[in-house]
Design an enzyme around this catalytic site. Structure first.
Site, PDB file in Angstrom:
ATOM      1  N   GLU A 194       0.880  -1.174   0.000  1.00 32.02           N
ATOM      2  CA  GLU A 194       0.000   0.000   0.000  1.00 32.02           C
ATOM      3  C   GLU A 194       0.911   1.217   0.000  1.00 32.02           C
ATOM      4  OE1 GLU A 194      -3.386   0.168   0.051  1.00 32.02           O
ATOM      5  OE2 GLU A 194      -3.699  -1.998   0.016  1.00 32.02           O
ATOM      6  N   CYS A 228      -1.991   9.634   2.456  1.00 28.58           N
ATOM      7  CA  CYS A 228      -1.553   9.052   1.176  1.00 28.58           C
ATOM      8  C   CYS A 228      -2.497   9.371   0.027  1.00 28.58           C
ATOM      9  CB  CYS A 228      -1.390   7.543   1.316  1.00 28.58           C
ATOM     10  SG  CYS A 228      -2.891   6.744   1.918  1.00 28.58           S
TER      11      CYS A 228
HETATM   12  P1  NAD Z   1       8.286   4.636   4.962  1.00 25.04           P
HETATM   13  O1  NAD Z   1       8.272   3.810   3.749  1.00 25.04           O
HETATM   14  O2  NAD Z   1       9.440   5.515   5.219  1.00 25.04           O
HETATM   15  O3  NAD Z   1       8.128   3.721   6.282  1.00 25.04           O
HETATM   16  C1  NAD Z   1       7.125   2.739   6.407  1.00 25.04           C
HETATM   17  C2  NAD Z   1       7.627   1.629   7.307  1.00 25.04           C
HETATM   18  O4  NAD Z   1       8.767   1.031   6.702  1.00 25.04           O
HETATM   19  C3  NAD Z   1       8.037   2.066   8.699  1.00 25.04           C
HETATM   20  O5  NAD Z   1       7.578   1.132   9.635  1.00 25.04           O
HETATM   21  C4  NAD Z   1       9.561   2.060   8.634  1.00 25.04           C
HETATM   22  O6  NAD Z   1      10.167   1.751   9.858  1.00 25.04           O
HETATM   23  C5  NAD Z   1       9.850   0.995   7.601  1.00 25.04           C
HETATM   24  N1  NAD Z   1      11.082   1.260   6.856  1.00 25.04           N
HETATM   25  C6  NAD Z   1      11.629   2.467   6.568  1.00 25.04           C
HETATM   26  N2  NAD Z   1      12.757   2.303   5.851  1.00 25.04           N
HETATM   27  C7  NAD Z   1      12.935   0.977   5.682  1.00 25.04           C
HETATM   28  C8  NAD Z   1      13.920   0.187   5.040  1.00 25.04           C
HETATM   29  N3  NAD Z   1      14.958   0.728   4.415  1.00 25.04           N
HETATM   30  N4  NAD Z   1      13.774  -1.157   5.059  1.00 25.04           N
HETATM   31  C9  NAD Z   1      12.717  -1.733   5.683  1.00 25.04           C
HETATM   32  N5  NAD Z   1      11.767  -1.015   6.326  1.00 25.04           N
HETATM   33  C10 NAD Z   1      11.864   0.313   6.327  1.00 25.04           C
HETATM   34  O7  NAD Z   1       6.910   5.483   4.919  1.00 25.04           O
HETATM   35  P2  NAD Z   1       6.388   6.553   5.947  1.00 25.04           P
HETATM   36  O8  NAD Z   1       7.235   7.768   5.853  1.00 25.04           O
HETATM   37  O9  NAD Z   1       6.184   5.948   7.274  1.00 25.04           O
HETATM   38  O10 NAD Z   1       4.941   6.843   5.328  1.00 25.04           O
HETATM   39  C11 NAD Z   1       4.742   7.724   4.285  1.00 25.04           C
HETATM   40  C12 NAD Z   1       4.519   7.015   2.968  1.00 25.04           C
HETATM   41  O11 NAD Z   1       3.544   6.001   3.112  1.00 25.04           O
HETATM   42  C13 NAD Z   1       3.972   7.936   1.887  1.00 25.04           C
HETATM   43  O12 NAD Z   1       4.597   7.672   0.682  1.00 25.04           O
HETATM   44  C14 NAD Z   1       2.485   7.578   1.815  1.00 25.04           C
HETATM   45  O13 NAD Z   1       1.893   7.858   0.576  1.00 25.04           O
HETATM   46  C15 NAD Z   1       2.525   6.128   2.122  1.00 25.04           C
HETATM   47  N6  NAD Z   1       1.267   5.668   2.700  1.00 25.04           N
HETATM   48  C16 NAD Z   1       0.469   4.855   1.959  1.00 25.04           C
HETATM   49  C17 NAD Z   1      -0.742   4.442   2.478  1.00 25.04           C
HETATM   50  C18 NAD Z   1      -1.662   3.548   1.695  1.00 25.04           C
HETATM   51  O14 NAD Z   1      -2.603   3.028   2.279  1.00 25.04           O
HETATM   52  N7  NAD Z   1      -1.444   3.346   0.410  1.00 25.04           N
HETATM   53  C19 NAD Z   1      -1.136   4.841   3.753  1.00 25.04           C
HETATM   54  C20 NAD Z   1      -0.293   5.655   4.467  1.00 25.04           C
HETATM   55  C21 NAD Z   1       0.919   6.059   3.945  1.00 25.04           C
END
Ligand code: NAD
Length: 443
Positions: A194, A228
């Site tokens: 997602e 998002c």
């Molecule tokens: P992110 O991808 O930075 O982090 C998400 C999760 O991944 C966190 O738990 C984090 O600890 C983990 N993570 C971060 N870097 C990682 C790595 N290198 N390897 C493995 N895991 C890692 O996202 P965010 O900043 O928390 O959220 C914002 C993003 O999420 C935006 O792009 C937004 O559009 C998207 N989002 C999508 C939805 C949806 O339902 N489609 C909902 C909310 C947010």
């Protein structure tokens, strides 16, 4: 594993979860406020009550959803009875982001438990207060070998990803989504991703501008733009652009006052890194409204930008904050030129009174989901799938679809023995025409 097959155990776990989340509602609301000043109204509306209703719906329907379903058999197999069994995948990993940190842990978790899986969840490290309450709720509700919460950041996420899972459900950015997909590919683990993207919002000449402005301001500045599916940029017909800008300014002031920093209804940017990223998006831009910021509380006021160039930073990446670029268009070719610069978005919005135009846009462009004459609200209908397409995600959930997503759909045909049509068996000589006829009649 008892919880794999025992429906009653799953149901009891969900009932226990319902009690625990209700007991901790005030604590969650406070944690969300401490993490980024999320207003109590938004915390209840978009997080706690959302989960309570999801739990109630799942508990009410779990027996029906989990039951093997009879499927109309193929006459080719006559005589047979065909069934679809919902089988748990086994061990599920859920990794969540920070923007709706409570809802985006529990919504997939409820479905994964209902479907009979063992689950490990990793909440976001950027909302540590909420993460603590989530861990507490999970610890109080579930046996550790059933559902476990592992708190931590990137390193912990990578350690978890290095293990073998039967299903991975990830919500977050496109870049990390690719890392998750690569890790999953090692063991051919199925994934739901997602993700995000740049969501266009089109306003044509016929739109009800007053209502459009109100609904755009709501959808964009809820959670300070850190949603998002928030509109990322506006594409406004040139004839109505000045009027829409005036109305957007008015609606921002109606919602948050002249100074959003003292509004109890306006959250903050999640951390310094993201706050600085937002400020960098404003550099060399024409600011129509807003742009005020303070470093101490990572505040950035609702901000409108006029006609940023397509190669500026703000038009290159997902904004994910309270900055709204406004671009004008004259023809449908202008729309295509801009929208086709980007990967398929998670959502798309059209404000228009012209049904033909709305239909044309809906069928012409690929996007996860969206609305005509509103923003965000497609998320609220649990009968609609929620998910992206292309770079905005793989897979979709909500309502019964969430249960199905966390279940392997096992197809079983039970053949009767009282009749055995011989056509399919060797030797084949003289049977070619009969098999052709059979295939054509019965498929
Ligand atoms: P992110 O991808 O930075 O982090 C998400 C999760 O991944 C966190 O738990 C984090 O600890 C983990 N993570 C971060 N870097 C990682 C790595 N290198 N390897 C493995 N895991 C890692 O996202 P965010 O900043 O928390 O959220 C914002 C993003 O999420 C935006 O792009 C937004 O559009 C998207 N989002 C999508 C939805 C949806 O339902 N489609 C909902 C909310 C947010």
């Amino acid at each position: 594993m008892i919880f794999k097959t025992d429906l009653n155990y799953r149901k009891q776990s969900l009932l226990k979860l319902l009690v625990t989340v209700q007991e901790h509602e005030a604590e969650i609301i406070k944690a969300l406020y401490d993490d980024f000043k999320k207003p109590a109204f938004e915390a209840v509306f978009t997080e706690t009550e959302y989960i309570v209703t999801e739990l109630k719906q799942t508990i009410k329907n779990i027996n029906k959803w989990a039951k093997p379903k009879w499927v109309l058999p193929s006459l080719l197999n006559f005589p047979s009875t065909d069934y679809l069994y919902q089988e748990p995948f086994g061990k599920v990993l859920i990794i969540a982001p920070w923007n709706y940190p409570y809802q985006l842990v529990f919504s997939p978790l409820i479905a994964a438990v209902a479907a009979g899986n063992q689950v490990v969840v990793k909440p976001s490290e950027l909302t540590p207060n909420t993460s603590k309450v989530i861990a507490k709720i999970i610890h109080k509700t579930f046996e550790e070998n059933h559902v476990k919460c592992v708190e931590g950041g990137t390193e912990i996420a990578q350690t978890l990803l290095a293990q073998r899972w039967d299903y991975i459900f990830f919500t977050g950015s496109v870049n990390v989504g690719k890392i998750v997909a690569k890790a999953a590919a090692e063991n051919l683990t199925p994934v739901t991703l997602e993700l995000g993207g740049k969501n266009p919002c089109i306003i044509d000449e016929t739109a009800n501008l007053k209502l459009a402005a109100k609904r755009i301001v709501w959808g964009k500045f809820l959670n300070a733009g850190q949603t998002c599916i928030a509109p990322d940029y506006l594409l406004v017909h040139q004839n109505i652009k000045p009027r829409l800008i005036d109305l957007l300014k008015e609606e921002i002031i109606v919602a948050y006052g002249e100074n959003a920093q003292i509004s109890p209804d306006y959250p903050r940017i999640i951390n310094e890194k993201n706050w600085k990223r937002q400020l960098a998006l404003l550099e060399n831009q024409t600011i129509l409204l807003g742009g005020q910021s303070t470093a101490e509380d990572f505040y950035l006021s609702p901000t409108l930008l006029d006609e940023p160039s397509m190669d500026s930073l703000v038009m290159k990446e997902e904004i994910f904050g309270p900055v709204l670029p406004i671009l004008c268009y004259e023809t449908e070719a202008d729309l295509e030129r801009i929208i086709s610069c980007y990967e398929k978005p998670l959502s798309l919005y059209i404000f228009t009174e012209n049904n033909g135009f709305a239909k044309k846009i809906i069928t012409k462009y690929a996007f996860g989901g969206g609305c005509v004459n509103d923003t965000l609200i497609h998320f609220a209908n649990k009968r609609l799938p929620f998910g992206g397409v292309g770079h905005s995600g793989i897979g979709a959930y909500h309502g019964k679809r969430s249960f199905d997503l966390f279940s392997h759909q096992k197809a079983v045909v039970k053949k009767a023995n009282w009749l055995d049509i011989p056509t399919r068996y060797a030797p084949y000589q003289g049977k070619l025409n009969s098999i052709k006829k059979l295939l054509n009649w019965f498929s």
